[in-house]
Motif scaffolding. Structure first.
Motif, PDB file in Angstrom:
ATOM      1  N   GLU A  87       0.851  -1.186   0.000  1.00 29.71           N
ATOM      2  CA  GLU A  87       0.000   0.000   0.000  1.00 29.71           C
ATOM      3  C   GLU A  87       0.889   1.239   0.000  1.00 29.71           C
ATOM      4  OE1 GLU A  87      -2.305  -0.257   3.570  1.00 29.71           O
ATOM      5  OE2 GLU A  87      -3.639  -1.793   2.752  1.00 29.71           O
ATOM      6  N   ALA A  88       0.412   2.313  -0.580  1.00 34.33           N
ATOM      7  CA  ALA A  88       1.116   3.593  -0.544  1.00 34.33           C
ATOM      8  C   ALA A  88       0.507   4.444   0.559  1.00 34.33           C
ATOM      9  CB  ALA A  88       1.001   4.304  -1.879  1.00 34.33           C
ATOM     10  N   ALA A  89       1.365   4.907   1.481  1.00 32.42           N
ATOM     11  CA  ALA A  89       0.903   5.789   2.554  1.00 32.42           C
ATOM     12  C   ALA A  89       0.738   7.208   1.991  1.00 32.42           C
ATOM     13  CB  ALA A  89       1.906   5.767   3.706  1.00 32.42           C
ATOM     14  N   GLU A  90       0.056   8.051   2.728  1.00 29.34           N
ATOM     15  CA  GLU A  90      -0.185   9.417   2.281  1.00 29.34           C
ATOM     16  C   GLU A  90       1.106  10.200   2.062  1.00 29.34           C
ATOM     17  OE1 GLU A  90      -2.989  11.495   4.713  1.00 29.34           O
ATOM     18  OE2 GLU A  90      -4.478   9.890   4.551  1.00 29.34           O
ATOM     19  N   ASP A  91       2.164   9.860   2.811  1.00 30.74           N
ATOM     20  CA  ASP A  91       3.439  10.581   2.686  1.00 30.74           C
ATOM     21  C   ASP A  91       4.328  10.016   1.575  1.00 30.74           C
ATOM     22  OD1 ASP A  91       4.367   8.208   3.762  1.00 30.74           O
ATOM     23  OD2 ASP A  91       5.097   9.106   5.619  1.00 30.74           O
ATOM     24  N   GLY A  92       3.805   9.039   0.817  1.00 42.21           N
ATOM     25  CA  GLY A  92       4.553   8.479  -0.302  1.00 42.21           C
ATOM     26  C   GLY A  92       5.347   7.225   0.024  1.00 42.21           C
ATOM     27  N   ARG A  93       5.537   6.949   1.316  1.00 41.18           N
ATOM     28  CA  ARG A  93       6.240   5.720   1.691  1.00 41.18           C
ATOM     29  C   ARG A  93       5.329   4.529   1.439  1.00 41.18           C
ATOM     30  NH1 ARG A  93       7.779   5.805   7.580  1.00 41.18           N
ATOM     31  NH2 ARG A  93       5.706   6.675   7.738  1.00 41.18           N
ATOM     32  N   LEU A  94       5.941   3.355   1.350  1.00 38.53           N
ATOM     33  CA  LEU A  94       5.165   2.127   1.180  1.00 38.53           C
ATOM     34  C   LEU A  94       4.891   1.488   2.529  1.00 38.53           C
ATOM     35  CD1 LEU A  94       6.908   0.486  -1.907  1.00 38.53           C
ATOM     36  CD2 LEU A  94       4.881   1.975  -1.848  1.00 38.53           C
ATOM     37  N   ARG A  95       3.849   0.700   2.573  1.00 39.41           N
ATOM     38  CA  ARG A  95       3.482  -0.091   3.754  1.00 39.41           C
ATOM     39  C   ARG A  95       3.163  -1.492   3.263  1.00 39.41           C
ATOM     40  NH1 ARG A  95      -0.542   3.062   6.487  1.00 39.41           N
ATOM     41  NH2 ARG A  95      -1.844   2.561   4.712  1.00 39.41           N
ATOM     42  N   LEU A  96       3.576  -2.499   4.029  1.00 38.92           N
ATOM     43  CA  LEU A  96       3.270  -3.892   3.715  1.00 38.92           C
ATOM     44  C   LEU A  96       2.298  -4.423   4.760  1.00 38.92           C
ATOM     45  CD1 LEU A  96       6.892  -5.180   2.983  1.00 38.92           C
ATOM     46  CD2 LEU A  96       5.176  -4.429   1.332  1.00 38.92           C
ATOM     47  N   VAL A  97       1.144  -4.888   4.309  1.00 36.72           N
ATOM     48  CA  VAL A  97       0.163  -5.525   5.186  1.00 36.72           C
ATOM     49  C   VAL A  97       0.244  -7.006   4.875  1.00 36.72           C
ATOM     50  CG1 VAL A  97      -2.242  -5.667   5.872  1.00 36.72           C
ATOM     51  CG2 VAL A  97      -1.271  -3.454   5.172  1.00 36.72           C
ATOM     52  N   GLU A  98       0.698  -7.767   5.862  1.00 39.78           N
ATOM     53  CA  GLU A  98       1.066  -9.167   5.633  1.00 39.78           C
ATOM     54  C   GLU A  98       0.193 -10.115   6.437  1.00 39.78           C
ATOM     55  OE1 GLU A  98       5.320 -11.218   5.791  1.00 39.78           O
ATOM     56  OE2 GLU A  98       4.611 -10.622   7.767  1.00 39.78           O
ATOM     57  N   GLU A  99      -0.253 -11.178   5.786  1.00 40.43           N
ATOM     58  CA  GLU A  99      -0.879 -12.304   6.469  1.00 40.43           C
ATOM     59  C   GLU A  99       0.118 -13.446   6.421  1.00 40.43           C
ATOM     60  OE1 GLU A  99      -4.643 -13.279   4.748  1.00 40.43           O
ATOM     61  OE2 GLU A  99      -5.567 -11.418   5.473  1.00 40.43           O
ATOM     62  N   PHE A 100       0.398 -14.051   7.587  1.00 37.85           N
ATOM     63  CA  PHE A 100       1.404 -15.111   7.617  1.00 37.85           C
ATOM     64  C   PHE A 100       1.005 -16.224   8.569  1.00 37.85           C
ATOM     65  CE2 PHE A 100       2.566 -12.122  10.915  1.00 37.85           C
ATOM     66  CZ  PHE A 100       3.078 -12.893  11.944  1.00 37.85           C
ATOM     67  N   GLN A 101       1.572 -17.390   8.313  1.00 33.56           N
ATOM     68  CA  GLN A 101       1.391 -18.560   9.172  1.00 33.56           C
ATOM     69  C   GLN A 101       2.749 -19.180   9.423  1.00 33.56           C
ATOM     70  OE1 GLN A 101      -1.455 -20.998   6.940  1.00 33.56           O
ATOM     71  NE2 GLN A 101      -2.871 -20.700   8.637  1.00 33.56           N
ATOM     72  N   PHE A 102       2.975 -19.538  10.685  1.00 30.17           N
ATOM     73  CA  PHE A 102       4.174 -20.292  11.018  1.00 30.17           C
ATOM     74  C   PHE A 102       3.955 -21.747  10.633  1.00 30.17           C
ATOM     75  CE2 PHE A 102       4.382 -16.865  14.260  1.00 30.17           C
ATOM     76  CZ  PHE A 102       5.587 -16.316  13.868  1.00 30.17           C
ATOM     77  N   GLU A 103       5.005 -22.411  10.202  1.00 28.16           N
ATOM     78  CA  GLU A 103       4.922 -23.827   9.870  1.00 28.16           C
ATOM     79  C   GLU A 103       4.416 -24.599  11.085  1.00 28.16           C
ATOM     80  OE1 GLU A 103       8.204 -27.142   8.980  1.00 28.16           O
ATOM     81  OE2 GLU A 103       8.240 -25.425   7.605  1.00 28.16           O
ATOM     82  N   GLY A 104       3.408 -25.442  10.876  1.00 30.41           N
ATOM     83  CA  GLY A 104       2.842 -26.240  11.961  1.00 30.41           C
ATOM     84  C   GLY A 104       1.785 -25.521  12.775  1.00 30.41           C
ATOM     85  N   ASP A 105       1.424 -24.294  12.386  1.00 29.13           N
ATOM     86  CA  ASP A 105       0.432 -23.503  13.107  1.00 29.13           C
ATOM     87  C   ASP A 105      -0.687 -23.157  12.131  1.00 29.13           C
ATOM     88  OD1 ASP A 105      -0.993 -21.739  14.683  1.00 29.13           O
ATOM     89  OD2 ASP A 105       0.636 -20.317  14.935  1.00 29.13           O
ATOM     90  N   ASP A 106      -1.928 -23.397  12.524  1.00 33.67           N
ATOM     91  CA  ASP A 106      -3.070 -23.112  11.654  1.00 33.67           C
ATOM     92  C   ASP A 106      -3.588 -21.680  11.800  1.00 33.67           C
ATOM     93  OD1 ASP A 106      -3.038 -25.658  10.590  1.00 33.67           O
ATOM     94  OD2 ASP A 106      -4.472 -26.443  12.058  1.00 33.67           O
ATOM     95  N   VAL A 107      -2.968 -20.892  12.682  1.00 29.74           N
ATOM     96  CA  VAL A 107      -3.422 -19.531  12.939  1.00 29.74           C
ATOM     97  C   VAL A 107      -2.832 -18.574  11.908  1.00 29.74           C
ATOM     98  CG1 VAL A 107      -3.433 -17.640  14.617  1.00 29.74           C
ATOM     99  CG2 VAL A 107      -3.616 -20.006  15.400  1.00 29.74           C
ATOM    100  N   THR A 108      -3.677 -17.748  11.313  1.00 23.39           N
ATOM    101  CA  THR A 108      -3.200 -16.709  10.395  1.00 23.39           C
ATOM    102  C   THR A 108      -3.004 -15.429  11.192  1.00 23.39           C
ATOM    103  OG1 THR A 108      -4.343 -17.690   8.510  1.00 23.39           O
ATOM    104  CG2 THR A 108      -3.718 -15.362   8.327  1.00 23.39           C
ATOM    105  N   HIS A 109      -1.788 -14.903  11.146  1.00 23.88           N
ATOM    106  CA  HIS A 109      -1.441 -13.661  11.839  1.00 23.88           C
ATOM    107  C   HIS A 109      -1.382 -12.536  10.818  1.00 23.88           C
ATOM    108  CE1 HIS A 109      -0.323 -15.949  15.419  1.00 23.88           C
ATOM    109  NE2 HIS A 109       0.301 -16.779  14.606  1.00 23.88           N
ATOM    110  N   VAL A 110      -1.489 -11.298  11.298  1.00 24.36           N
ATOM    111  CA  VAL A 110      -1.403 -10.126  10.443  1.00 24.36           C
ATOM    112  C   VAL A 110      -0.373  -9.173  11.027  1.00 24.36           C
ATOM    113  CG1 VAL A 110      -2.644  -8.144   9.465  1.00 24.36           C
ATOM    114  CG2 VAL A 110      -3.818 -10.341   9.754  1.00 24.36           C
ATOM    115  N   SER A 111       0.525  -8.693  10.172  1.00 24.26           N
ATOM    116  CA  SER A 111       1.484  -7.681  10.599  1.00 24.26           C
ATOM    117  C   SER A 111       1.459  -6.514   9.626  1.00 24.26           C
ATOM    118  CB  SER A 111       2.902  -8.250  10.684  1.00 24.26           C
ATOM    119  OG  SER A 111       3.378  -8.574   9.405  1.00 24.26           O
TER     120      SER A 111
END
Length: 116
Positions: free
Chosen positions: A85-109
């Motif tokens: 995503e592009a922030a208002e100030d022009g910098r980029l932002r990464l919105v990530e969904e991830f899972q650790f191996e062996g874990d069924d939980v989806t995390h967001v960072s």
């Protein structure tokens, strides 16, 4: 966002994660390299001693596999999908969904670009 090598040489710091609290004084920092849609890089900080990732980018979508060594001596690995995503100030932002191996939980960072 089809810019060629968009993420090449960019740095990001983690600002939030549902996997746990983020150390605001020493957040995890990610350094990205990109060539022709192939992504790779490394990260360190917070609970991570050293981490590596590799993957691909198509437009604003990044898919990665990663592995890192924690300060506890344990190793963690998994897969992630990020939206650029592009922030208002022009910098980029990464919105990530991830899972650790062996874990069924989806995390967001969320990671924000660091501009020197």
């Amino acid at each position: 966002m089809n810019d060629t090598d968009l993420l090449n040489g960019r740095r990001f710091i983690m600002i939030s994660s549902t996997a746990g609290p983020v150390d605001a004084d020493a957040p995890t920092e990610f350094v990205y390299e990109e060539s022709g849609g192939v992504i790779w890089g490394h990260y360190t900080g917070d609970t991570v001693v050293d981490g590596r990732f590799v993957g691909t980018r198509e437009a604003d979508r990044v898919e990665l596999s990663y592995v890192h060594l924690l300060k506890t001596g344990e190793r963690a690995s998994g897969r992630s999908t990020s939206r650029i995503e592009a922030a208002e100030d022009g910098r980029l932002r990464l919105v990530e969904e991830f899972q650790f191996e062996g874990d069924d939980v989806t995390h967001v960072s969320v990671c924000a670009e660091v501009v020197s």
